[in-house]
Design a protein around this motif. Sequence first.
Motif, short mmCIF file in Angstrom:
data_model
loop_
_atom_site.label_atom_id
_atom_site.label_comp_id
_atom_site.label_asym_id
_atom_site.label_seq_id
_atom_site.Cartn_x
_atom_site.Cartn_y
_atom_site.Cartn_z
N ALA A 36 0.84 -1.21 0.00
CA ALA A 36 0.00 0.00 0.00
C ALA A 36 0.86 1.24 0.00
N LEU A 37 0.30 2.31 -0.59
CA LEU A 37 0.89 3.63 -0.38
C LEU A 37 0.59 4.02 1.07
N PRO A 38 1.39 4.92 1.65
CA PRO A 38 1.19 5.25 3.06
C PRO A 38 -0.25 5.69 3.34
N GLY A 39 -0.85 5.07 4.38
CA GLY A 39 -2.21 5.43 4.78
C GLY A 39 -3.30 4.67 4.05
N PHE A 40 -2.94 3.80 3.10
CA PHE A 40 -3.96 3.08 2.33
C PHE A 40 -3.95 1.56 2.60
N GLU A 41 -3.42 1.16 3.74
CA GLU A 41 -3.49 -0.25 4.12
C GLU A 41 -4.98 -0.61 4.33
N CYS A 42 -5.34 -1.86 4.08
CA CYS A 42 -6.74 -2.27 4.24
C CYS A 42 -7.04 -2.40 5.73
N ARG A 43 -7.89 -1.53 6.24
CA ARG A 43 -8.16 -1.51 7.69
C ARG A 43 -8.87 -2.78 8.13
N HIS A 44 -9.73 -3.31 7.28
CA HIS A 44 -10.46 -4.54 7.66
C HIS A 44 -9.47 -5.70 7.86
N ASN A 45 -8.62 -5.90 6.87
CA ASN A 45 -7.68 -7.03 6.99
C ASN A 45 -6.67 -6.80 8.11
N LEU A 46 -6.25 -5.55 8.30
CA LEU A 46 -5.33 -5.27 9.42
C LEU A 46 -5.99 -5.65 10.74
N ALA A 47 -7.28 -5.33 10.87
CA ALA A 47 -7.98 -5.66 12.12
C ALA A 47 -7.97 -7.18 12.34
N VAL A 48 -8.21 -7.93 11.26
CA VAL A 48 -8.21 -9.39 11.38
C VAL A 48 -6.82 -9.89 11.77
N TRP A 49 -5.78 -9.36 11.12
CA TRP A 49 -4.42 -9.83 11.42
C TRP A 49 -3.96 -9.39 12.81
N HIS A 50 -4.54 -8.29 13.31
CA HIS A 50 -4.20 -7.85 14.66
C HIS A 50 -4.99 -8.61 15.72
N GLY A 51 -5.85 -9.52 15.28
CA GLY A 51 -6.57 -10.35 16.24
C GLY A 51 -7.86 -9.75 16.76
N GLU A 52 -8.37 -8.70 16.09
CA GLU A 52 -9.65 -8.14 16.53
C GLU A 52 -10.79 -9.09 16.15
N ASP A 53 -11.91 -8.93 16.84
CA ASP A 53 -13.09 -9.73 16.52
C ASP A 53 -13.67 -9.32 15.17
N TYR A 54 -14.25 -10.28 14.49
CA TYR A 54 -15.01 -9.98 13.28
C TYR A 54 -16.17 -10.96 13.17
N ILE A 55 -17.22 -10.49 12.52
CA ILE A 55 -18.40 -11.35 12.32
C ILE A 55 -18.57 -11.55 10.83
N GLY A 56 -18.69 -12.81 10.41
CA GLY A 56 -18.89 -13.13 9.00
C GLY A 56 -20.33 -13.54 8.75
N LEU A 57 -20.93 -12.98 7.73
CA LEU A 57 -22.31 -13.32 7.35
C LEU A 57 -22.28 -13.95 5.96
N GLY A 58 -23.21 -14.87 5.72
CA GLY A 58 -23.29 -15.52 4.41
C GLY A 58 -22.72 -16.94 4.49
N PRO A 59 -23.08 -17.79 3.50
CA PRO A 59 -22.58 -19.17 3.49
C PRO A 59 -21.05 -19.17 3.48
N ALA A 60 -20.46 -20.05 4.28
CA ALA A 60 -18.99 -20.25 4.35
C ALA A 60 -18.25 -19.12 5.07
N ALA A 61 -18.96 -18.11 5.55
CA ALA A 61 -18.27 -16.99 6.20
C ALA A 61 -17.78 -17.40 7.58
N ALA A 62 -16.60 -16.91 7.94
CA ALA A 62 -16.00 -17.23 9.25
C ALA A 62 -16.10 -16.02 10.18
N SER A 63 -16.17 -16.31 11.48
CA SER A 63 -16.24 -15.26 12.50
C SER A 63 -15.25 -15.57 13.61
N ARG A 64 -14.78 -14.53 14.26
CA ARG A 64 -13.99 -14.70 15.49
C ARG A 64 -14.59 -13.77 16.54
#
Length: 364
Positions: free
Chosen positions: A234-262
């Motif tokens: 990414a250019l500075p400041g354009f990292e994907c915040r959603h994926n960063l949150a997942v890699w940092h171990g934050e909770d996420y909720i997945g909706l839809g068939p096959a979706a994963a949640s933590r």
Amino acid sequence: MNLYVHVPFCVSKCRYCAFHSETGASAEALAAFPRLIGREGALRAPGARPTTLYLGGGTPSSLGPDGLRALAAALPALADGAEFTVELNPADVDAPLAEALRAAGVTRVSLGAQTFDPAALRFLGRRHTVADTLAAASALRHAGFDNVSLDLIAAVPGCCGASFRRSLVQAIALEPRHLSVYALTVEEGTPLAADVRAGRVKMPADDETLDALAEAEAALARAGYARYEISNYALPGFECRHNLAVWHGEDYIGLGPAAASRLGLVRRTNAPDLSAWASALDAGRPPPADEESLSPEDDEHERFVTGFRLAAGVRPNPATATGRARLAVCEKLTSQGLLAALPGGAYALTPRGREVADAVMAEL
Ligand code: SF4
């Protein structure tokens, strides 16, 4: 919290794809999807105001402008300043779709360009053309999208070397803010796996693949992109915040068939079955899912290991016995040239470590 929606529809199946998606879904199934996602959101995430929302798949853009508008309206209202990403197939993107995305509050789009070599697109079984990608990028720019990410695939048989270098140049020329670069992998159960097993396709040698990925890193670094995760730039400041949150171990909720949640210690994955998912929600029940609870120790360790995906690395805590054991493994991997010690006591993958990241993480 972070919300992910898996849109399980594709117009056709790519040769290498092992993601859950269905082709040839009925008009009724497509029309019902936003309503059912809204119902699952109300069951799984009542009162949520997501700070990130990611529509992936499958092919979210196959829902078309009206379907995407309906899906966005069915989801919880986002927190102020939230990141809202949608994955797009270039073949689906035109001015009306781009305008619908803007009106729905989408802030970031991920365009599945994959390659700018027509032969590689044909090999991969993609339904879009290079001209589609260029037209899609133009339509998104005209609609006012500044935060565009491109996906690229390296190591396509017969299209390595100069072909991949040309794709990198063309991708950079479109001035995306973010790029994801993956090597083509052979996933069990795909047509590609059958072709490789039968000897009809020969995958590039490991060295060729690693050279392509190293070339991507060098070309993207020259263009100002930082490799902030194993496959993401990414250019500075354009990292994907959603994926960063997942890699940092934050909770996420997945909706839809096959979706994963933590959710804290709970890991849940919806069954990859569109009709079972839809029938349960139609009857007002949560969809079928596999669920497991981790011990606090396993949960903490999973977060520790996942952190190595990021360039910022991870710092073992020398005040605990576990931390000291981890430190010893980190020092061993550092002596092997797979990790590097950073200032402040953190360790991160080296370029060589990134090439064999799965083995490093298994060792950790
Ligand atoms: S468009 Fe994406 S999800 Fe659909 S088959 Fe191709 S790679 Fe898989």
